[in-house]
Scaffold this motif. Structure first.
Motif, PDB file in Angstrom:
ATOM      1  N   ALA A  12       0.828  -1.196   0.000  1.00  0.00           N
ATOM      2  CA  ALA A  12       0.000   0.000   0.000  1.00  0.00           C
ATOM      3  C   ALA A  12       0.865   1.249   0.000  1.00  0.00           C
ATOM      4  N   VAL A  13       2.029   1.192   0.658  1.00  0.00           N
ATOM      5  CA  VAL A  13       2.928   2.338   0.685  1.00  0.00           C
ATOM      6  C   VAL A  13       3.424   2.645  -0.727  1.00  0.00           C
ATOM      7  N   ALA A  14       3.763   1.608  -1.493  1.00  0.00           N
ATOM      8  CA  ALA A  14       4.250   1.792  -2.857  1.00  0.00           C
ATOM      9  C   ALA A  14       3.124   2.187  -3.805  1.00  0.00           C
ATOM     10  N   GLY A  15       1.908   1.979  -3.400  1.00  0.00           N
ATOM     11  CA  GLY A  15       0.767   2.285  -4.252  1.00  0.00           C
ATOM     12  C   GLY A  15       0.333   1.042  -4.989  1.00  0.00           C
ATOM     13  N   GLY A  16      -0.969   0.755  -4.957  1.00  0.00           N
ATOM     14  CA  GLY A  16      -1.495  -0.461  -5.568  1.00  0.00           C
ATOM     15  C   GLY A  16      -1.195  -0.560  -7.049  1.00  0.00           C
ATOM     16  N   SER A  17      -1.399   0.531  -7.796  1.00  0.00           N
ATOM     17  CA  SER A  17      -1.169   0.471  -9.240  1.00  0.00           C
ATOM     18  C   SER A  17       0.315   0.347  -9.558  1.00  0.00           C
ATOM     19  N   GLU A  18       1.174   0.997  -8.763  1.00  0.00           N
ATOM     20  CA  GLU A  18       2.621   0.874  -8.972  1.00  0.00           C
ATOM     21  C   GLU A  18       3.079  -0.554  -8.691  1.00  0.00           C
ATOM     22  N   GLN A  19       2.550  -1.148  -7.653  1.00  0.00           N
ATOM     23  CA  GLN A  19       2.900  -2.521  -7.299  1.00  0.00           C
ATOM     24  C   GLN A  19       2.431  -3.490  -8.382  1.00  0.00           C
ATOM     25  N   THR A  20       1.227  -3.271  -8.897  1.00  0.00           N
ATOM     26  CA  THR A  20       0.692  -4.109  -9.966  1.00  0.00           C
ATOM     27  C   THR A  20       1.553  -3.980 -11.212  1.00  0.00           C
ATOM     28  N   GLU A  21       1.942  -2.763 -11.549  1.00  0.00           N
ATOM     29  CA  GLU A  21       2.781  -2.527 -12.725  1.00  0.00           C
ATOM     30  C   GLU A  21       4.142  -3.197 -12.555  1.00  0.00           C
ATOM     31  N   LEU A  22       4.721  -3.093 -11.381  1.00  0.00           N
ATOM     32  CA  LEU A  22       6.008  -3.733 -11.101  1.00  0.00           C
ATOM     33  C   LEU A  22       5.890  -5.247 -11.233  1.00  0.00           C
ATOM     34  N   SER A  23       4.835  -5.821 -10.695  1.00  0.00           N
ATOM     35  CA  SER A  23       4.609  -7.263 -10.801  1.00  0.00           C
ATOM     36  C   SER A  23       4.451  -7.681 -12.255  1.00  0.00           C
ATOM     37  N   ARG A  24       3.741  -6.879 -13.033  1.00  0.00           N
ATOM     38  CA  ARG A  24       3.542  -7.176 -14.453  1.00  0.00           C
ATOM     39  C   ARG A  24       4.868  -7.118 -15.206  1.00  0.00           C
ATOM     40  N   MET A  25       5.683  -6.126 -14.900  1.00  0.00           N
ATOM     41  CA  MET A  25       6.978  -5.989 -15.572  1.00  0.00           C
ATOM     42  C   MET A  25       7.906  -7.157 -15.221  1.00  0.00           C
ATOM     43  N   ILE A  26       7.886  -7.574 -13.970  1.00  0.00           N
ATOM     44  CA  ILE A  26       8.707  -8.713 -13.548  1.00  0.00           C
ATOM     45  C   ILE A  26       8.252  -9.973 -14.275  1.00  0.00           C
ATOM     46  N   ALA A  27       6.960 -10.177 -14.366  1.00  0.00           N
ATOM     47  CA  ALA A  27       6.429 -11.354 -15.061  1.00  0.00           C
ATOM     48  C   ALA A  27       6.824 -11.335 -16.537  1.00  0.00           C
ATOM     49  N   MET A  28       6.778 -10.167 -17.159  1.00  0.00           N
ATOM     50  CA  MET A  28       7.175 -10.068 -18.562  1.00  0.00           C
ATOM     51  C   MET A  28       8.654 -10.399 -18.744  1.00  0.00           C
ATOM     52  N   GLU A  29       9.493  -9.917 -17.857  1.00  0.00           N
ATOM     53  CA  GLU A  29      10.924 -10.203 -17.944  1.00  0.00           C
ATOM     54  C   GLU A  29      11.200 -11.693 -17.729  1.00  0.00           C
ATOM     55  N   GLN A  30      10.456 -12.305 -16.828  1.00  0.00           N
ATOM     56  CA  GLN A  30      10.608 -13.743 -16.614  1.00  0.00           C
ATOM     57  C   GLN A  30      10.192 -14.516 -17.861  1.00  0.00           C
ATOM     58  N   GLN A  31       9.114 -14.080 -18.515  1.00  0.00           N
ATOM     59  CA  GLN A  31       8.664 -14.732 -19.743  1.00  0.00           C
ATOM     60  C   GLN A  31       9.709 -14.573 -20.850  1.00  0.00           C
ATOM     61  N   LYS A  32      10.320 -13.385 -20.947  1.00  0.00           N
ATOM     62  CA  LYS A  32      11.369 -13.171 -21.945  1.00  0.00           C
ATOM     63  C   LYS A  32      12.548 -14.108 -21.693  1.00  0.00           C
ATOM     64  N   GLN A  34      12.538 -16.977 -20.122  1.00  0.00           N
ATOM     65  CA  GLN A  34      12.136 -18.345 -20.442  1.00  0.00           C
ATOM     66  C   GLN A  34      12.122 -18.563 -21.950  1.00  0.00           C
ATOM     67  N   PHE A  35      11.650 -17.580 -22.690  1.00  0.00           N
ATOM     68  CA  PHE A  35      11.616 -17.685 -24.138  1.00  0.00           C
ATOM     69  C   PHE A  35      13.031 -17.796 -24.698  1.00  0.00           C
ATOM     70  N   GLN A  36      13.947 -16.964 -24.204  1.00  0.00           N
ATOM     71  CA  GLN A  36      15.328 -17.005 -24.668  1.00  0.00           C
ATOM     72  C   GLN A  36      15.968 -18.355 -24.358  1.00  0.00           C
ATOM     73  N   LEU A  37      15.673 -18.899 -23.201  1.00  0.00           N
ATOM     74  CA  LEU A  37      16.191 -20.220 -22.851  1.00  0.00           C
ATOM     75  C   LEU A  37      15.659 -21.271 -23.813  1.00  0.00           C
ATOM     76  N   LYS A  38      14.390 -21.181 -24.149  1.00  0.00           N
ATOM     77  CA  LYS A  38      13.806 -22.131 -25.104  1.00  0.00           C
ATOM     78  C   LYS A  38      14.452 -21.990 -26.483  1.00  0.00           C
ATOM     79  N   VAL A  39      14.734 -20.770 -26.910  1.00  0.00           N
ATOM     80  CA  VAL A  39      15.400 -20.558 -28.197  1.00  0.00           C
ATOM     81  C   VAL A  39      16.781 -21.205 -28.190  1.00  0.00           C
ATOM     82  N   HIS A  40      17.518 -21.022 -27.113  1.00  0.00           N
ATOM     83  CA  HIS A  40      18.850 -21.633 -27.022  1.00  0.00           C
ATOM     84  C   HIS A  40      18.750 -23.154 -27.035  1.00  0.00           C
ATOM     85  N   ASN A  41      17.806 -23.695 -26.288  1.00  0.00           N
ATOM     86  CA  ASN A  41      17.621 -25.149 -26.270  1.00  0.00           C
ATOM     87  C   ASN A  41      17.209 -25.659 -27.646  1.00  0.00           C
TER      88      ASN A  41
END
Length: 93
Positions: A12-32, A34-41
């Motif tokens: 709540a201190v960071a702000g709900g929308s900021e926290q949601t955006e941060l979580s979304r960005m982290i998830a996107m980076e994790q997906q990237k 994973q995708f790069q690992l799959k390309v290498h494999n």
């Protein structure tokens, strides 16, 4: 002070929308990542499957094998991308 700190919601201190955006960005980076690992494999698998020995030119059999491998990769990537888009669309409603 410990009672105060233990009862605080730091999200709540960071702000709900900021926290949601941060979580979304982290998830996107994790997906990237994973995708790069799959390309290498995938590259390793196609190389092992299609290339008997490295040379200055590809023979027709090796070239056909690599083309087929790439086409399957593109098809798979498109299917995964469409699935992610469906998941995001369902999550947005």
């Amino acid at each position: 002070m410990d009672e105060f700190a233990s009862g605080m919601d730091f999200g709540a201190v960071a702000g709900g929308s900021e926290q949601t955006e941060l979580s979304r960005m982290i998830a996107m980076e994790q997906q990237k990542a994973q995708f790069q690992l799959k390309v290498h494999n995938f590259t390793d698998v196609c190389w092992e499957k299609c290339v008997d020995k490295a040379g200055s030119k590809l023979d027709s059999r090796t070239e056909a094998c690599l083309v087929s491998c790439v086409e399957r990769f593109v098809d798979t990537t498109l299917a995964i991308t469409n699935r992610f888009a469906q998941m995001v669309q369902k999550g947005g409603h």
